[in-house]
Design a protein around this motif. Structure first.
Motif, PDB file in Angstrom:
ATOM      1  N   PRO A 131       0.816  -1.218   0.000  1.00 22.95           N
ATOM      2  CA  PRO A 131       0.000   0.000   0.000  1.00 22.95           C
ATOM      3  C   PRO A 131       0.857   1.279   0.000  1.00 22.95           C
ATOM      4  CG  PRO A 131       0.074  -0.911   2.208  1.00 22.95           C
ATOM      5  CD  PRO A 131       0.817  -1.869   1.312  1.00 22.95           C
ATOM      6  N   VAL A 132       1.337   1.639  -1.176  1.00 22.56           N
ATOM      7  CA  VAL A 132       2.054   2.895  -1.353  1.00 22.56           C
ATOM      8  C   VAL A 132       1.245   3.780  -2.292  1.00 22.56           C
ATOM      9  CG1 VAL A 132       4.385   2.045  -0.834  1.00 22.56           C
ATOM     10  CG2 VAL A 132       3.514   1.895  -3.168  1.00 22.56           C
ATOM     11  N   GLY A 133       1.372   5.072  -2.099  1.00 24.60           N
ATOM     12  CA  GLY A 133       0.650   6.024  -2.935  1.00 24.60           C
ATOM     13  C   GLY A 133       1.567   7.144  -3.381  1.00 24.60           C
ATOM     14  N   LYS A 134       0.975   8.145  -3.981  1.00 25.36           N
ATOM     15  CA  LYS A 134       1.725   9.248  -4.556  1.00 25.36           C
ATOM     16  C   LYS A 134       2.616   9.934  -3.522  1.00 25.36           C
ATOM     17  CE  LYS A 134       1.003  13.191  -7.582  1.00 25.36           C
ATOM     18  NZ  LYS A 134      -0.035  13.975  -8.270  1.00 25.36           N
ATOM     19  N   ARG A 135       2.117  10.125  -2.318  1.00 26.06           N
ATOM     20  CA  ARG A 135       2.934  10.771  -1.276  1.00 26.06           C
ATOM     21  C   ARG A 135       4.161   9.944  -0.932  1.00 26.06           C
ATOM     22  NH1 ARG A 135      -1.714  13.008   2.794  1.00 26.06           N
ATOM     23  NH2 ARG A 135      -2.511  14.599   1.378  1.00 26.06           N
ATOM     24  N   ASP A 136       4.032   8.631  -1.018  1.00 25.69           N
ATOM     25  CA  ASP A 136       5.192   7.766  -0.770  1.00 25.69           C
ATOM     26  C   ASP A 136       6.255   7.972  -1.840  1.00 25.69           C
ATOM     27  OD1 ASP A 136       4.327   6.032   1.570  1.00 25.69           O
ATOM     28  OD2 ASP A 136       2.658   5.738   0.170  1.00 25.69           O
ATOM     29  N   PHE A 137       5.815   8.225  -3.068  1.00 28.21           N
ATOM     30  CA  PHE A 137       6.777   8.476  -4.146  1.00 28.21           C
ATOM     31  C   PHE A 137       7.379   9.873  -4.043  1.00 28.21           C
ATOM     32  CE2 PHE A 137       8.053  10.150  -8.230  1.00 28.21           C
ATOM     33  CZ  PHE A 137       8.999   9.216  -8.592  1.00 28.21           C
ATOM     34  N   LEU A 138       6.559  10.852  -3.772  1.00 31.17           N
ATOM     35  CA  LEU A 138       7.070  12.230  -3.714  1.00 31.17           C
ATOM     36  C   LEU A 138       8.103  12.413  -2.616  1.00 31.17           C
ATOM     37  CD1 LEU A 138       3.851  14.354  -4.271  1.00 31.17           C
ATOM     38  CD2 LEU A 138       5.717  13.946  -5.890  1.00 31.17           C
ATOM     39  N   GLY A 139       7.910  11.736  -1.510  1.00 31.29           N
ATOM     40  CA  GLY A 139       8.852  11.899  -0.412  1.00 31.29           C
ATOM     41  C   GLY A 139       8.761  13.285   0.184  1.00 31.29           C
ATOM     42  N   ARG A 140       9.886  13.748   0.658  1.00 29.20           N
ATOM     43  CA  ARG A 140       9.935  15.058   1.329  1.00 29.20           C
ATOM     44  C   ARG A 140      10.037  16.166   0.277  1.00 29.20           C
ATOM     45  NH1 ARG A 140      14.506  17.317   5.361  1.00 29.20           N
ATOM     46  NH2 ARG A 140      13.374  19.181   5.955  1.00 29.20           N
ATOM     47  N   VAL A 141       8.933  16.867   0.077  1.00 29.04           N
ATOM     48  CA  VAL A 141       8.930  17.980  -0.872  1.00 29.04           C
ATOM     49  C   VAL A 141       9.493  19.222  -0.200  1.00 29.04           C
ATOM     50  CG1 VAL A 141       7.036  17.052  -2.249  1.00 29.04           C
ATOM     51  CG2 VAL A 141       6.518  18.567  -0.358  1.00 29.04           C
ATOM     52  N   ARG A 142       9.977  20.123  -0.999  1.00 29.34           N
ATOM     53  CA  ARG A 142      10.612  21.336  -0.486  1.00 29.34           C
ATOM     54  C   ARG A 142       9.607  22.493  -0.550  1.00 29.34           C
ATOM     55  NH1 ARG A 142      13.773  18.544  -3.874  1.00 29.34           N
ATOM     56  NH2 ARG A 142      13.563  19.962  -5.618  1.00 29.34           N
ATOM     57  N   ILE A 143       8.877  22.659   0.539  1.00 32.63           N
ATOM     58  CA  ILE A 143       7.858  23.713   0.576  1.00 32.63           C
ATOM     59  C   ILE A 143       8.453  25.021   1.081  1.00 32.63           C
ATOM     60  CG2 ILE A 143       5.950  22.085   0.841  1.00 32.63           C
ATOM     61  CD1 ILE A 143       5.945  22.720   3.822  1.00 32.63           C
ATOM     62  N   LYS A 144       7.794  26.096   0.734  1.00 30.28           N
ATOM     63  CA  LYS A 144       8.230  27.428   1.155  1.00 30.28           C
ATOM     64  C   LYS A 144       8.100  27.533   2.670  1.00 30.28           C
ATOM     65  CE  LYS A 144       7.268  32.301   0.417  1.00 30.28           C
ATOM     66  NZ  LYS A 144       6.422  33.264  -0.283  1.00 30.28           N
ATOM     67  N   ALA A 145       9.157  28.000   3.290  1.00 32.20           N
ATOM     68  CA  ALA A 145       9.148  28.109   4.754  1.00 32.20           C
ATOM     69  C   ALA A 145       8.516  29.417   5.205  1.00 32.20           C
ATOM     70  CB  ALA A 145      10.561  28.017   5.284  1.00 32.20           C
TER      71      ALA A 145
END
Length: 173
Positions: free
Chosen positions: A159-173
Motif C-alpha cells: 500500500p504505497v501512494g503518490k505521497r510515498d513516491f514524492l517523499g519530502r517535498v521542499r515547501i516554502k518556509a
C-alpha cells in the motif's frame, strides 16, 4: 537569479534517495506483516523483460552517487555488479549514496559546469558536458528507477501512494 547546478540536481537526488529508502522500509514492513519472504519483493519485476526491485533501488544510488563519481573521472559506465539482495544491503547502498550527495557543495557542483563528460556502455558512447549529463541523463534515470521500484511495490499489493513516491517535498518556509 539563475538556478545553480547544485540547486537543480542535489535536492532532487536527495529527495529520490529518501523515497527509495522509504520504499525499501515499506516493503520490508509489508513482508513482515504479510508473511512474505524478502525475496518475494526484492526479485519482483514489472515484466519479464525488466529488471527486479533490487536493481531499481540500486540504480537510484547508481544514478546519484555513481554519476557524481563519474564526473570526477570524466566518464560514467553503469555498475554491472549484481544488486544487493536484502533490504539491509539496499538501505546501505542508499545510505552511502546519500552521504556522497550530501557531501557536495555548491562550489563542487559549479566547478563541474562545462567539463567534458562521457557515458560508455557496451561499446556505445555519448559525449556530454557535466551539466548536460546530470540534468538530461542522470536525473531522468534516478526518477525512472525510483518510479519503477514504486510500481513494482504497487503491483505486488504494497500500500504505497503518490505521497510515498514524492517523499519530502521542499515547501516554502
Amino acid at each position: 537569479m539563475p538556478l545553480s547546478l547544485y540547486a537543480a540536481y542535489v535536492p532532487s537526488a536527495l529527495q529520490m534517495l529518501g523515497t527509495a529508502r522509504h520504499l525499501v522500509d515499506t516493503a520490508e514492513k509489508w513482508c513482515g506483516e504479510h508473511g512474505h519472504a524478502e525475496a518475494d519483493l526484492i526479485t519482483s519485476c514489472l515484466h519479464d523483460d525488466m529488471l527486479p526491485f533490487s536493481y531499481q533501488i540500486k540504480s537510484v544510488a547508481e544514478h546519484t552517487q555513481g554519476s557524481i563519481d563519474g564526473l570526477h573521472e570524466g566518464v560514467y559506465s553503469p555498475d554491472l555488479t549484481p544488486p544487493p539482495m536484502t533490504f539491509d544491503a539496499l538501505r546501505e547502498k542508499l545510505s552511502d549514496a546519500r552521504e556522497a550527495v550530501e557531501a557536495l557543495t555548491e562550489e563542487d557542483m559549479e566547478d563541474f559546469i562545462g567539463q567534458p563528460m562521457r557515458f560508455e556502455f557496451k561499446g556505445n558512447r555519448m559525449d556530454f558536458t557535466a551539466e548536460e549529463f546530470l540534468l538530461s541523463f542522470s536525473q531522468p534515470n534516478f526518477y525512472f528507477h525510483c518510479a519503477t521500484g514504486y510500481d513494482i511495490l504497487r503491483m505486488k499489493g504494497v500500500p504505497v501512494g503518490k505521497r510515498d513516491f514524492l517523499g519530502r517535498v521542499r515547501i516554502k518556509a
